[in-house]
Scaffold this motif. Structure first.
Motif, short mmCIF file in Angstrom:
data_model
loop_
_atom_site.label_atom_id
_atom_site.label_comp_id
_atom_site.label_asym_id
_atom_site.label_seq_id
_atom_site.Cartn_x
_atom_site.Cartn_y
_atom_site.Cartn_z
N ASP A 142 0.98 -1.25 0.02
CA ASP A 142 -0.03 0.07 0.06
C ASP A 142 0.77 1.25 -0.05
OD1 ASP A 142 -2.22 -1.65 0.18
OD2 ASP A 142 -2.46 -1.52 2.26
N TYR A 143 0.22 2.17 -0.81
CA TYR A 143 1.03 3.52 -0.77
C TYR A 143 0.18 4.77 -0.65
CZ TYR A 143 0.55 3.41 -5.83
OH TYR A 143 0.09 3.39 -7.22
N GLY A 144 0.73 5.86 -0.47
CA GLY A 144 -0.17 7.21 -0.13
C GLY A 144 -0.34 7.41 1.38
N TRP A 145 -1.43 7.80 1.86
CA TRP A 145 -1.80 8.18 3.16
C TRP A 145 -2.02 6.68 3.80
CZ3 TRP A 145 -1.52 13.01 4.89
CH2 TRP A 145 -1.86 13.95 4.15
N ILE A 146 -1.04 6.44 4.87
CA ILE A 146 -1.32 5.31 5.72
C ILE A 146 -1.75 5.56 7.13
CG2 ILE A 146 -0.32 3.17 6.11
CD1 ILE A 146 -0.42 3.33 3.40
N PRO A 147 -3.10 5.42 7.33
CA PRO A 147 -3.73 5.73 8.74
C PRO A 147 -3.02 4.98 9.91
CG PRO A 147 -5.42 5.46 7.22
CD PRO A 147 -4.16 4.86 6.38
N VAL A 185 0.93 8.36 8.46
CA VAL A 185 2.26 8.24 8.06
C VAL A 185 1.97 8.29 6.45
CG1 VAL A 185 3.62 7.26 10.12
CG2 VAL A 185 2.73 5.83 8.20
N VAL A 186 3.15 8.61 5.87
CA VAL A 186 2.87 8.56 4.19
C VAL A 186 3.95 7.77 3.63
CG1 VAL A 186 1.84 10.88 4.29
CG2 VAL A 186 4.23 10.51 3.82
N LEU A 235 5.79 12.87 5.99
CA LEU A 235 4.84 13.57 6.86
C LEU A 235 4.30 12.78 7.80
CD1 LEU A 235 3.03 15.87 7.75
CD2 LEU A 235 1.42 15.26 5.49
N ALA A 236 4.26 12.89 9.07
CA ALA A 236 3.67 12.15 9.78
C ALA A 236 2.82 12.84 11.06
CB ALA A 236 4.40 10.98 10.57
N ILE A 237 1.69 12.46 11.51
CA ILE A 237 0.98 13.17 12.49
C ILE A 237 0.60 12.21 13.47
CG2 ILE A 237 -1.11 14.49 12.83
CD1 ILE A 237 -0.83 15.47 10.07
N LEU A 242 11.65 7.13 11.68
CA LEU A 242 10.22 7.29 12.22
C LEU A 242 9.44 5.91 12.52
CD1 LEU A 242 7.35 8.83 12.49
CD2 LEU A 242 7.36 8.68 9.67
N VAL A 243 9.20 5.72 13.56
CA VAL A 243 8.48 4.27 13.72
C VAL A 243 7.06 4.35 13.44
CG1 VAL A 243 8.13 2.52 15.45
CG2 VAL A 243 10.15 3.94 15.82
N GLY A 244 6.76 3.63 12.63
CA GLY A 244 5.39 3.61 11.70
C GLY A 244 4.45 2.56 12.73
N ASP A 245 3.45 2.86 13.34
CA ASP A 245 2.66 2.21 13.97
C ASP A 245 1.65 1.84 12.97
OD1 ASP A 245 1.07 0.80 15.91
OD2 ASP A 245 0.39 2.64 17.22
N THR A 246 1.80 0.92 12.28
CA THR A 246 0.84 0.43 11.22
C THR A 246 1.09 -1.21 10.79
OG1 THR A 246 2.51 0.55 9.16
CG2 THR A 246 1.34 2.70 9.90
#
Length: 443
Positions: free
Chosen positions: A109-114, A120-121, A190-192, A249-253
């Motif tokens: 998957d790519y793009g906006w990743i909730p 994260v993106v 970009l991450a929020i 950046l640690v991705g919580d996905t």
């Protein structure tokens, strides 16, 4: 490959992006101010854009006419633009942080990743257009400024340096980040969310800033703390780190895909919660990209083998020295399958779009660098690699430049050696290993 990606007639000199974040999976107002210079006279021009509802577009302050054709935003300014003129485009739209596309290769998957509390993106290979209007081609690079406004208690981060954190009377906070150096759209981050910023130093005082979901700070600390070691190891082989900061950046996905976004590599939490050998392989891979793929950018997607093959080579080499499988064993396995991979996925420098991120671009391309090292020896190979990283720092490049540089450094015609490894249907003999055999490709 991706024939509509990127746009002619102008070059972007800066993106300034403003995102007014509201809540996870919730549409929000966004704008982009893009400064550029024409390379020819233009009555209209395109931006790559797959974002949600378009609200307005101006060129040099005047309203412009727009049409949308797939991922192309076609802009007709009120007045034609002369060749060599500077111009400013301002686009307002409503962003949709649930926009995702899917690939059937390593990207997934790519793009906006909730994430549970934000996003994260994953912009690679051409997902930046879901985030903002762009000249979305790997060879087109420009500095990026992000201004992200978040609710109280929510942090925002982007690649580059935090230049301002401004709290508003209502408690919302605007975070401003500047990339400093030019970046390809596919390498922005970009991450929020609810993050802890963990700061440390690398070699020569290099600022390191890890961005970690609050609950994952302690569980991921052991492997994140290895970044200075990884930097020092790669600097021995590739020269000084090419940017002014780094971090993880640690991705919580749930995605298992890491990404070499510039100066802030994205590492899925699973990478940092497993065994050390696998964790370090993945971390070194993304860090190696900062030299090879980010600073030394690729000219075309067919040059991806230089980026992914190099990163895989160095992760395998590091792993061999730190308790993992030997490089020789990994490369022998790849060699045995190489004709099959050439048939299924294209030679290293001859990918097709569906097979762009298949195994040939990873171990299959690392094999080219292993073969080169076998041919010229480790000492000469290191000279080639250091010169490659140094000479093309901050530039886009491709296969022909690598072949030419290898020839220059060795004083031999290395094009004749390297080209059959990078192109064509058959795998050459491996220097130093006459006993290695390529399995026949099966249709």
């Amino acid at each position: 490959m991706f024939p509509l990606d990127g746009n002619g007639g102008y070059r972007i000199s800066r993106y300034s992006l403003d995102f007014d974040w509201q809540a996870p999976r919730t549409a929000f107002p966004a704008s982009a101010t893009i400064t550029a210079r024409t390379t020819q006279a233009l009555s209209r021009f395109n931006l790559d854009f797959a974002g949600n509802t378009l609200r307005s577009v101006t060129v040099d302050g005047a309203e412009a006419r727009t049409t949308r054709d797939g991922d192309e935003l076609v802009i007709t300014p009120a007045r034609p633009l002369d060749k060599g003129s500077r111009f400013t485009v301002v686009v307002h739209w409503t962003a949709d942080p649930t926009q995702i596309r899917h690939r059937t290769d390593a990207i997934e998957d790519y793009g906006w990743i909730p994430t549970p509390d934000g996003t994260v993106v994953y912009p690679q290979p051409n997902g930046a257009r879901m985030l903002f209007p762009a000249d979305d081609h790997p060879s087109r690079r420009a500095p990026v400024t992000f201004r992200i406004t978040t609710p109280p208690g929510i942090q925002a981060v982007a690649g580059g340096r935090l230049t301002e954190r401004a709290e508003r009377p209502d408690g919302r906070v605007r975070w401003t980040y500047d990339s400093g150096q030019p970046v390809a759209a596919q390498l922005v981050q970009l991450a929020i969310g609810r993050f802890t910023f963990v700061e440390s130093e690398g070699p020569r005082g290099l600022p390191i800033r890890d961005v970690v979901p609050d609950a994952l700070v302690a569980p991921t600390e052991r492997y994140r703390a290895l970044t200075p070691t990884h930097l020092a190891w790669l600097e021995e082989r590739l020269g000084a780190y090419p940017f002014d900061r780094y971090g993880i950046l640690v991705g919580d996905t749930g995605l298992g895909v890491a990404l070499e976004t510039q100066t802030l590599s994205l590492a899925p939490k699973a990478d940092l919660l497993g065994n050390q050998v696998d964790a370090e392989r993945n971390l070194v891979h993304e860090l190696a990209h900062q030299w090879l793929g980010n600073s030394n950018g690729i000219r075309e997607w067919s040059d991806l083998w230089l980026s992914e093959g190099h990163a895989r080579f160095y992760e395998r080499l590091y792993s061999e020295e730190h308790g993992g499988t030997s490089l020789e064993a990994s490369m022998r396995t790849a060699y045995e399958q190489h004709d099959q991979w050439r048939r299924d996925f294209g030679a290293p420098a001859e990918p097709t779009e569906p097979n762009l991120f298949k195994r040939m671009r990873y171990d299959g391309s690392a094999l080219v660098f292993y073969a080169l090292r076998q041919e010229v020896g480790d000492r000469m190979f290191r000279k080639i690699e250091k010169e490659w990283a140094k000479r093309y720092q901050g530039k886009v490049t491709g296969s022909r430049e690598y072949f030419a540089l290898a020839s220059e450094v060795t004083g031999r015609d290395m094009d004749a050696f390297l080209r059959p490894w990078a192109y064509g249907p058959k795998t050459p003999p491996m220097p130093g290993h006459p006993d290695w055999v390529v399995r026949p490709a099966i249709r």
